[in-house]
Design a protein around this motif. Structure first.
Motif, mmCIF file in Angstrom:
data_model
loop_
_atom_site.group_PDB
_atom_site.id
_atom_site.type_symbol
_atom_site.label_atom_id
_atom_site.label_comp_id
_atom_site.label_asym_id
_atom_site.label_seq_id
_atom_site.Cartn_x
_atom_site.Cartn_y
_atom_site.Cartn_z
ATOM 1 N N GLU A 294 162.898 63.052 94.658
ATOM 2 C CA GLU A 294 162.519 64.372 95.153
ATOM 3 C C GLU A 294 161.971 64.214 96.567
ATOM 4 O OE1 GLU A 294 159.392 67.918 94.007
ATOM 5 O OE2 GLU A 294 160.080 66.558 92.443
ATOM 6 N N ILE A 295 162.379 65.110 97.451
ATOM 7 C CA ILE A 295 161.905 65.076 98.836
ATOM 8 C C ILE A 295 160.562 65.781 98.906
ATOM 9 C CG2 ILE A 295 162.392 65.846 101.187
ATOM 10 C CD1 ILE A 295 165.377 65.818 100.423
ATOM 11 N N GLU A 296 159.626 65.168 99.623
ATOM 12 C CA GLU A 296 158.325 65.801 99.836
ATOM 13 C C GLU A 296 158.018 65.814 101.314
ATOM 14 O OE1 GLU A 296 154.942 64.492 97.599
ATOM 15 O OE2 GLU A 296 156.126 64.209 95.782
ATOM 16 N N LEU A 297 157.550 66.951 101.819
ATOM 17 C CA LEU A 297 157.103 67.025 103.198
ATOM 18 C C LEU A 297 155.684 66.469 103.284
ATOM 19 C CD1 LEU A 297 159.606 68.819 103.470
ATOM 20 C CD2 LEU A 297 158.249 70.371 104.863
ATOM 21 N N PRO A 298 155.311 65.923 104.432
ATOM 22 C CA PRO A 298 153.942 65.417 104.576
ATOM 23 C C PRO A 298 152.934 66.551 104.418
ATOM 24 C CG PRO A 298 155.071 65.471 106.709
ATOM 25 C CD PRO A 298 156.099 65.788 105.662
ATOM 26 N N ASP A 299 151.765 66.195 103.937
ATOM 27 C CA ASP A 299 150.696 67.179 103.783
ATOM 28 C C ASP A 299 149.408 66.572 104.321
ATOM 29 O OD1 ASP A 299 148.880 69.099 103.090
ATOM 30 O OD2 ASP A 299 149.526 69.281 101.004
ATOM 31 N N THR A 300 149.200 66.757 105.629
ATOM 32 C CA THR A 300 148.004 66.214 106.287
ATOM 33 C C THR A 300 146.866 67.230 106.289
ATOM 34 O OG1 THR A 300 148.643 67.038 108.473
ATOM 35 C CG2 THR A 300 149.467 64.845 107.825
ATOM 36 N N GLY A 301 147.160 68.448 105.790
ATOM 37 C CA GLY A 301 146.184 69.520 105.866
ATOM 38 C C GLY A 301 146.432 70.428 107.057
ATOM 39 N N ASP A 302 147.331 70.022 107.967
ATOM 40 C CA ASP A 302 147.689 70.825 109.136
ATOM 41 C C ASP A 302 149.153 71.219 108.979
ATOM 42 O OD1 ASP A 302 148.473 71.806 111.623
ATOM 43 O OD2 ASP A 302 147.190 70.416 112.734
ATOM 44 N N LEU A 303 149.392 72.419 108.444
ATOM 45 C CA LEU A 303 150.751 72.857 108.130
ATOM 46 C C LEU A 303 151.644 72.855 109.368
ATOM 47 C CD1 LEU A 303 152.859 73.994 106.173
ATOM 48 C CD2 LEU A 303 151.932 76.288 106.651
ATOM 49 N N ALA A 304 151.159 73.418 110.469
ATOM 50 C CA ALA A 304 151.990 73.503 111.677
ATOM 51 C C ALA A 304 152.402 72.109 112.155
ATOM 52 C CB ALA A 304 151.252 74.250 112.781
ATOM 53 N N ALA A 305 151.459 71.188 112.182
ATOM 54 C CA ALA A 305 151.763 69.825 112.639
ATOM 55 C C ALA A 305 152.766 69.151 111.697
ATOM 56 C CB ALA A 305 150.488 68.998 112.736
ATOM 57 N N ASP A 306 152.596 69.373 110.407
ATOM 58 C CA ASP A 306 153.521 68.764 109.434
ATOM 59 C C ASP A 306 154.931 69.319 109.600
ATOM 60 O OD1 ASP A 306 151.369 67.369 108.423
ATOM 61 O OD2 ASP A 306 151.087 68.680 106.689
ATOM 62 N N LEU A 307 155.062 70.635 109.736
ATOM 63 C CA LEU A 307 156.377 71.244 109.901
ATOM 64 C C LEU A 307 157.035 70.792 111.202
ATOM 65 C CD1 LEU A 307 155.702 74.904 108.668
ATOM 66 C CD2 LEU A 307 156.865 73.065 107.428
ATOM 67 N N LYS A 308 156.245 70.717 112.267
ATOM 68 C CA LYS A 308 156.796 70.267 113.555
ATOM 69 C C LYS A 308 157.292 68.825 113.462
ATOM 70 C CE LYS A 308 154.266 73.440 116.545
ATOM 71 N NZ LYS A 308 153.258 73.615 117.609
ATOM 72 N N ALA A 309 156.532 67.972 112.809
ATOM 73 C CA ALA A 309 156.934 66.563 112.693
ATOM 74 C C ALA A 309 158.251 66.438 111.916
ATOM 75 C CB ALA A 309 155.833 65.758 111.999
ATOM 76 N N VAL A 310 158.362 67.174 110.817
ATOM 77 C CA VAL A 310 159.580 67.095 109.997
ATOM 78 C C VAL A 310 160.777 67.675 110.749
ATOM 79 C CG1 VAL A 310 160.688 67.930 107.886
ATOM 80 C CG2 VAL A 310 158.349 67.075 107.806
ATOM 81 N N LEU A 311 160.583 68.798 111.412
ATOM 82 C CA LEU A 311 161.698 69.420 112.129
ATOM 83 C C LEU A 311 162.119 68.604 113.351
ATOM 84 C CD1 LEU A 311 160.883 73.209 111.788
ATOM 85 C CD2 LEU A 311 162.853 72.003 110.866
ATOM 86 N N ARG A 312 161.168 67.954 114.014
ATOM 87 C CA ARG A 312 161.541 67.068 115.134
ATOM 88 C C ARG A 312 162.408 65.915 114.619
ATOM 89 N NH1 ARG A 312 158.054 66.274 119.982
ATOM 90 N NH2 ARG A 312 157.351 68.358 120.553
ATOM 91 N N ALA A 313 162.038 65.345 113.481
ATOM 92 C CA ALA A 313 162.853 64.278 112.887
ATOM 93 C C ALA A 313 164.228 64.825 112.488
ATOM 94 C CB ALA A 313 162.143 63.680 111.681
ATOM 95 N N SER A 314 164.262 66.062 112.011
ATOM 96 C CA SER A 314 165.536 66.682 111.630
ATOM 97 C C SER A 314 166.420 66.912 112.855
ATOM 98 C CB SER A 314 165.295 68.014 110.913
ATOM 99 O OG SER A 314 164.598 67.795 109.700
#
Length: 197
Positions: A75-95
């Motif tokens: 199962e794929i899990e997105l990072p959860d650092t407590g900062d939603l915007a930073a987590d989404l940006k990191a995943v989308l930059r990798a994408s």
């Protein structure tokens, strides 16, 4: 006198399957989907085309399995650092980096385009490939919602589509470059839309 070993058909089948996967991924990058053929895959893999037709009904089915072969079932899990915007940006930059990589881009684009004309392939593409990624975003947004980081009445599925829809549209249509700045802006706009009221 030594007894001759019986050939291991399972090992031979797996070797053939891997060779077929490798051949299809190499060829899609070299010739594109329109010129990709079962015959070409068979020749590159060193197998008979009847071997391919025994396992797959079409070149699209071969390509989908080849693309997913190394992905695993985790199962794929997105990072959860407590900062939603930073987590989404990191995943989308990798994408962005992944979708701009020709080794990833060629088969994924071929499957997306072929699925537009093939309802069965489209269903397989969505359920086996795309939906897993979407669900990871839904889960991360739902967790942020439970933590009070986004509005309680926001629909995590719709929010995911608001985020990923423009990403895929820009990538698929090649209308404008797919960049980190673009995805950062998407996240910033989504966060404003989902802010707790």
């Amino acid at each position: 006198m030594a007894t001759p070993k019986t050939p291991d058909s399972t090992r031979r089948s797996e070797r053939s399957r891997r060779a077929i996967f490798d051949a299809s991924l190499e060829l899609i990058g070299e010739v594109g989907y329109d010129k990709l053929t079962i015959e070409g895959i068979a020749a590159r893999a060193g197998v008979g085309k009847q071997t391919i037709y025994r396992w797959w009904p079409s070149k699209a089915a071969v390509l989908l399995d080849a693309f997913l072969a190394d992905a695993g079932d985790e199962e794929i899990e997105l990072p959860d650092t407590g900062d939603l915007a930073a987590d989404l940006k990191a995943v989308l930059r990798a994408s962005v980096d992944e979708f701009n990589n020709p080794a990833f881009e060629a088969p994924y684009r071929a499957l997306a385009v072929a699925g537009a004309n093939d309802p069965e392939l489209s269903e397989q593409f969505v359920t086996r490939l795309q939906e897993t990624g979407y669900q990871a975003y839904v889960n991360r947004l739902r967790h942020a919602q439970e933590a009070g980081a986004i509005a309680a009445d926001a629909d995590p599925r719709i929010a995911t589509e608001m985020l990923l829809g423009p990403f895929f549209q820009r990538w698929l249509m090649r209308s404008l470059p797919l960049t980190h700045d673009f995805t950062d802006t998407l996240v910033d706009m989504l966060m404003r839309a989902l802010a707790p009221r």
